[in-house]
Design a protein around this motif. Structure first.
Motif, PDB file in Angstrom:
ATOM      1  N   PHE A 104       0.767  -1.207  -0.139  1.00  0.00           N
ATOM      2  CA  PHE A 104       0.135   0.111  -0.116  1.00  0.00           C
ATOM      3  C   PHE A 104       0.844   1.390   0.099  1.00  0.00           C
ATOM      4  O   PHE A 104       0.851   2.039   0.858  1.00  0.00           O
ATOM      5  N   LYS A 105       1.546   1.609  -1.131  1.00  0.00           N
ATOM      6  CA  LYS A 105       2.401   2.802  -1.036  1.00  0.00           C
ATOM      7  C   LYS A 105       1.555   3.780  -1.870  1.00  0.00           C
ATOM      8  O   LYS A 105       0.824   3.509  -2.492  1.00  0.00           O
ATOM      9  N   PRO A 106       1.589   5.015  -1.293  1.00  0.00           N
ATOM     10  CA  PRO A 106       0.790   6.063  -1.719  1.00  0.00           C
ATOM     11  C   PRO A 106       1.293   6.135  -3.474  1.00  0.00           C
ATOM     12  O   PRO A 106       2.510   6.295  -3.775  1.00  0.00           O
ATOM     13  N   ARG A 107       0.081   6.458  -3.956  1.00  0.00           N
ATOM     14  CA  ARG A 107       0.534   6.738  -5.583  1.00  0.00           C
ATOM     15  C   ARG A 107       0.599   8.053  -5.834  1.00  0.00           C
ATOM     16  O   ARG A 107       0.167   9.019  -5.065  1.00  0.00           O
ATOM     17  N   ARG A 108       1.168   8.403  -6.887  1.00  0.00           N
ATOM     18  CA  ARG A 108       1.238   9.668  -7.336  1.00  0.00           C
ATOM     19  C   ARG A 108      -0.015  10.447  -7.603  1.00  0.00           C
ATOM     20  O   ARG A 108      -0.769   9.649  -8.166  1.00  0.00           O
ATOM     21  N   PRO A 109      -0.261  11.847  -7.451  1.00  0.00           N
ATOM     22  CA  PRO A 109      -1.395  12.244  -7.718  1.00  0.00           C
ATOM     23  C   PRO A 109      -1.732  12.273  -9.127  1.00  0.00           C
ATOM     24  O   PRO A 109      -0.841  12.232 -10.104  1.00  0.00           O
ATOM     25  N   ARG A 110      -3.143  11.875  -9.345  1.00  0.00           N
ATOM     26  CA  ARG A 110      -3.580  11.628 -10.901  1.00  0.00           C
ATOM     27  C   ARG A 110      -4.593  12.568 -11.320  1.00  0.00           C
ATOM     28  O   ARG A 110      -5.740  12.545 -10.488  1.00  0.00           O
ATOM     29  N   TYR A 111      -4.745  13.341 -12.339  1.00  0.00           N
ATOM     30  CA  TYR A 111      -5.673  14.276 -12.716  1.00  0.00           C
ATOM     31  C   TYR A 111      -6.210  13.664 -13.989  1.00  0.00           C
ATOM     32  O   TYR A 111      -5.419  13.187 -15.058  1.00  0.00           O
ATOM     33  N   THR A 112      -7.417  13.459 -14.283  1.00  0.00           N
ATOM     34  CA  THR A 112      -8.112  13.141 -15.772  1.00  0.00           C
ATOM     35  C   THR A 112      -8.981  14.085 -15.964  1.00  0.00           C
ATOM     36  O   THR A 112     -10.113  14.449 -15.233  1.00  0.00           O
ATOM     37  N   LYS A 113      -8.641  14.581 -16.890  1.00  0.00           N
ATOM     38  CA  LYS A 113      -9.365  15.723 -17.485  1.00  0.00           C
ATOM     39  C   LYS A 113     -10.644  15.571 -18.203  1.00  0.00           C
ATOM     40  O   LYS A 113     -11.653  15.959 -17.924  1.00  0.00           O
ATOM     41  N   ASP A 114     -10.387  14.623 -19.266  1.00  0.00           N
ATOM     42  CA  ASP A 114     -11.423  14.132 -20.223  1.00  0.00           C
ATOM     43  C   ASP A 114     -11.952  12.964 -19.626  1.00  0.00           C
ATOM     44  O   ASP A 114     -11.392  12.236 -18.881  1.00  0.00           O
ATOM     45  N   LYS A 115     -13.402  12.759 -20.161  1.00  0.00           N
ATOM     46  CA  LYS A 115     -14.003  11.600 -19.776  1.00  0.00           C
ATOM     47  C   LYS A 115     -13.504  10.323 -20.047  1.00  0.00           C
ATOM     48  O   LYS A 115     -12.808  10.054 -21.060  1.00  0.00           O
ATOM     49  N   LYS A 116     -13.187   9.479 -19.026  1.00  0.00           N
ATOM     50  CA  LYS A 116     -12.711   8.325 -19.119  1.00  0.00           C
ATOM     51  C   LYS A 116     -13.487   7.133 -18.577  1.00  0.00           C
ATOM     52  O   LYS A 116     -14.078   7.211 -17.221  1.00  0.00           O
ATOM     53  N   HIS A 117     -13.789   5.855 -19.297  1.00  0.00           N
ATOM     54  CA  HIS A 117     -14.525   4.852 -18.590  1.00  0.00           C
ATOM     55  C   HIS A 117     -13.424   3.764 -17.845  1.00  0.00           C
ATOM     56  O   HIS A 117     -12.267   3.495 -18.371  1.00  0.00           O
ATOM     57  N   VAL A 118     -13.739   3.519 -16.436  1.00  0.00           N
ATOM     58  CA  VAL A 118     -12.965   2.756 -15.799  1.00  0.00           C
ATOM     59  C   VAL A 118     -13.498   1.408 -15.459  1.00  0.00           C
ATOM     60  O   VAL A 118     -14.844   1.325 -14.984  1.00  0.00           O
ATOM     61  N   LYS A 119     -12.765   0.302 -15.643  1.00  0.00           N
ATOM     62  CA  LYS A 119     -13.321  -0.919 -15.067  1.00  0.00           C
ATOM     63  C   LYS A 119     -12.137  -1.476 -13.939  1.00  0.00           C
ATOM     64  O   LYS A 119     -11.265  -1.617 -14.193  1.00  0.00           O
ATOM     65  N   SER A 120     -12.812  -1.575 -12.722  1.00  0.00           N
ATOM     66  CA  SER A 120     -11.919  -1.823 -11.756  1.00  0.00           C
ATOM     67  C   SER A 120     -12.615  -2.842 -10.882  1.00  0.00           C
ATOM     68  O   SER A 120     -13.522  -2.230 -10.369  1.00  0.00           O
ATOM     69  N   GLU A 121     -12.038  -3.914 -10.277  1.00  0.00           N
ATOM     70  CA  GLU A 121     -12.480  -4.826  -9.407  1.00  0.00           C
ATOM     71  C   GLU A 121     -14.012  -4.911  -9.653  1.00  0.00           C
ATOM     72  O   GLU A 121     -14.795  -4.931  -8.473  1.00  0.00           O
ATOM     73  N   GLY A 122     -14.586  -5.283 -10.791  1.00  0.00           N
ATOM     74  CA  GLY A 122     -15.962  -5.659 -10.966  1.00  0.00           C
ATOM     75  C   GLY A 122     -16.771  -4.749 -10.999  1.00  0.00           C
ATOM     76  O   GLY A 122     -17.958  -4.720 -11.208  1.00  0.00           O
TER      77      GLY A 122
END
Length: 148
Positions: free
Chosen positions: A58-76
């Protein structure tokens, strides 16, 4: 504005971190009718608090910015994100383990307020975001709750 906390915690401090869900829901509700600009409308803060045996996972991830619409599939789950900032805060496991709920909340609040530097360093990505008023509203919320 949508502001939410996502928790990544060890099983052995479930009782000590139960408050995080209600705290996150309360923040979400408080900020749901507020606007701070069009370029940043969602902030998700990952709260990492795990025992030393799990730290490697569980390492802290780098900050991430998503500007445009993005479809995400994660853990069901599937969902869309846009104008979305995500970053992690790592809390000291030993502090949370021995703290009362109120002390743990105060510690979390301090860390959240410190983390606003992340938004400041990324402001070129969301130029119209009103960080000054966002920070003021966040501090007012925490004062209302008796946490600062």
């Amino acid at each position: 504005m949508k502001l939410a906390l996502v928790q990544y915690t060890s099983a052995d401090i479930v009782k000590e971190t139960n408050f995080l869900t209600d705290f996150s829901n309360d923040l979400k509700y408080y900020f749901s009718k507020k606007e701070y600009g069009d370029s940043l409308q969602n902030i998700f803060v990952g709260i990492i608090c795990v025992s030393s045996s799990l730290e490697a996972f569980f390492k802290p991830r780098r900050p991430r910015y998503t500007k445009d619409k993005k479809h995400v599939k994660s853990e069901g789950f599937e969902y869309d994100i846009e104008k979305y900032l995500e970053f992690d805060l790592k809390l000291d496991f030993e502090i949370i383990k021995i703290a009362s709920e109120h002390e743990a909340k105060k510690y979390l609040v301090q860390e959240i307020l410190k983390s606003l530097e992340i938004i400041d360093t990324m402001k070129s990505k969301f130029k119209d975001f009103d960080l000054v008023n966002f920070k003021k509203d966040l501090e007012n919320y925490f004062k209302e709750k008796g946490l600062i």
